[in-house]
Design an enzyme around this catalytic site. Structure first.
Site, PDB file in Angstrom:
ATOM      1  N   ASN A   7       3.000  -5.812   1.473  1.00  0.00           N
ATOM      2  CA  ASN A   7       1.592  -5.907   1.088  1.00  0.00           C
ATOM      3  C   ASN A   7       1.312  -7.383   0.833  1.00  0.00           C
ATOM      4  OD1 ASN A   7      -0.775  -6.174  -0.531  1.00  0.00           O
ATOM      5  ND2 ASN A   7      -0.658  -4.005  -1.069  1.00  0.00           N
ATOM      6  N   GLU A  34      -3.046  -4.426   3.026  1.00  0.00           N
ATOM      7  CA  GLU A  34      -4.068  -5.235   2.351  1.00  0.00           C
ATOM      8  C   GLU A  34      -4.342  -6.528   3.116  1.00  0.00           C
ATOM      9  OE1 GLU A  34      -5.412  -5.141  -1.879  1.00  0.00           O
ATOM     10  OE2 GLU A  34      -3.251  -4.971  -2.214  1.00  0.00           O
ATOM     11  N   ASP A 147       2.754   0.502   1.131  1.00  0.00           N
ATOM     12  CA  ASP A 147       2.434   0.499  -0.293  1.00  0.00           C
ATOM     13  C   ASP A 147       1.908   1.880  -0.633  1.00  0.00           C
ATOM     14  OD1 ASP A 147       1.428   0.219  -2.824  1.00  0.00           O
ATOM     15  OD2 ASP A 147       0.165  -1.510  -2.385  1.00  0.00           O
ATOM     16  N   ASN A 149       1.559   3.066  -3.711  1.00  0.00           N
ATOM     17  CA  ASN A 149       0.895   3.077  -5.009  1.00  0.00           C
ATOM     18  C   ASN A 149       1.348   4.252  -5.876  1.00  0.00           C
ATOM     19  OD1 ASN A 149      -0.828   0.815  -5.561  1.00  0.00           O
ATOM     20  ND2 ASN A 149      -2.129   1.459  -3.867  1.00  0.00           N
ATOM     21  N   ASP A 218       6.432   0.086  -3.190  1.00  0.00           N
ATOM     22  CA  ASP A 218       6.528  -0.106  -1.744  1.00  0.00           C
ATOM     23  C   ASP A 218       7.781   0.614  -1.249  1.00  0.00           C
ATOM     24  OD1 ASP A 218       4.382  -2.394  -1.244  1.00  0.00           O
ATOM     25  OD2 ASP A 218       5.483  -2.875  -3.080  1.00  0.00           O
ATOM     26  N   ASP A 247       1.264 -10.475  -4.829  1.00  0.00           N
ATOM     27  CA  ASP A 247       1.863  -9.856  -6.011  1.00  0.00           C
ATOM     28  C   ASP A 247       2.946  -8.844  -5.629  1.00  0.00           C
ATOM     29  OD1 ASP A 247      -0.125  -8.275  -4.926  1.00  0.00           O
ATOM     30  OD2 ASP A 247      -1.316  -8.146  -6.762  1.00  0.00           O
ATOM     31  N   HIS A 248       3.144  -8.615  -4.336  1.00  0.00           N
ATOM     32  CA  HIS A 248       4.234  -7.787  -3.822  1.00  0.00           C
ATOM     33  C   HIS A 248       5.297  -8.677  -3.184  1.00  0.00           C
ATOM     34  CE1 HIS A 248       2.004  -3.792  -3.713  1.00  0.00           C
ATOM     35  NE2 HIS A 248       1.026  -4.651  -3.900  1.00  0.00           N
TER      36      HIS A 248
END
Length: 260
Positions: A7, A34, A147, A149, A218, A247-248
């Site tokens: 991501n 994303e 991802d 989530n 992930d 941030d991943h």
């Protein structure tokens, strides 16, 4: 065969970081989420110059998924998760790569929960479960990468007691994930590291990465015909430590798979 999911949190903002990672690690397949860019603004030429062919499903400002293949262009199979013709969010794409069906997904976040966004998340997961069963029933080698989530287990989150009401950790989300896996999918990272604390996401705030206050959301799920070829799995945590990172961090697997 090395497959990774990443991501990138904005294709344009992270393109140099993505190209650096591709040059360093040279995954055979990279699933991206994303993108946050319109379909026509995807940097295809830059990706090609890095040695990768690509298919993608873009969306202005939000979402967006892509599959990259080293040295070739993936054979596109599906764009969009089946089951809801009115769902226009760019969250799912499928391709055939060296005899493996690769599904790249960006599952909805679902917050705030309860609420309409959480309802959408759960409905999306039900559609994914249906598609997952179709792939299992077909017997084809397949990987669901992206991802999700969802943090499946307590070990997948720093201080789980703080996440009990979050859509990523609510019982409904975890139960749906476990039903998907129960079809016969193998959670590759957890299979290789059953007791290890492994995270793939760290918030930008409160020095989360420095404190290793992360979560594992992930995942790369392998079908029964592909799981026996699993030889390694992990997270390129060093990528998260760089300047202006996503941030991943990229999550990867290595398969003893020669293609077909």
């Amino acid at each position: 065969m090395r497959i990774a999911t990443f991501n990138i949190n904005g294709m344009n903002a992270r393109l140099p970081a993505l190209l650096q990672w591709l040059e360093e690690e040279q995954p055979d397949v990279a699933c991206l989420q994303e993108l946050k860019t319109p379909h026509e603004k995807f940097p295809e030429l830059a990706i090609e110059a890095a040695g990768y062919g690509a298919i993608w499903h873009g969306q202005k400002s939000w979402n967006g998924v892509a599959i990259l293949q080293r040295g070739a262009k993936p054979q596109e199979l599906k764009v969009g998760l089946p089951g809801d013709e009115e769902d226009l969010q760019s969250r799912y794409i499928e391709a055939l790569v060296d005899g493996v069906v690769v599904a790249c997904l960006y599952l909805p976040n679902g917050n705030p929960a309860p609420g309409p966004k959480f309802d959408y998340k759960l409905k999306w997961m039900e559609r994914l479960i249906i598609r997952g069963q179709e792939l299992i029933d077909s017997g084809v080698p397949a990987v669901l990468a992206g991802d999700f989530n969802v943090m499946p287990h307590d070990i997948d989150v720093y201080k789980p007691e703080r996440w009990l009401t979050d859509a990523l950790f609510r019982p409904e989300s975890r139960e749906a994930f476990h039903r998907l896996v129960a079809q016969g999918w193998t959670d590759s990272v957890r299979a290789m590291h059953p007791d290890e604390v492994i995270y793939t996401f760290w918030d930008y705030f409160r020095n989360a990465f420095g404190r290793n206050a992360g979560i594992r959301i992930d995942h790369l799920l392998l079908s029964p015909s592909l799981a026996p070829s699993l030889r390694g799995a992990g997270v390129h945590t060093n990528v998260r430590a760089r300047e202006k990172p996503s941030d991943h961090a990229p999550t990867w697997i290595e398969l003893d798979w020669k293609g077909a």
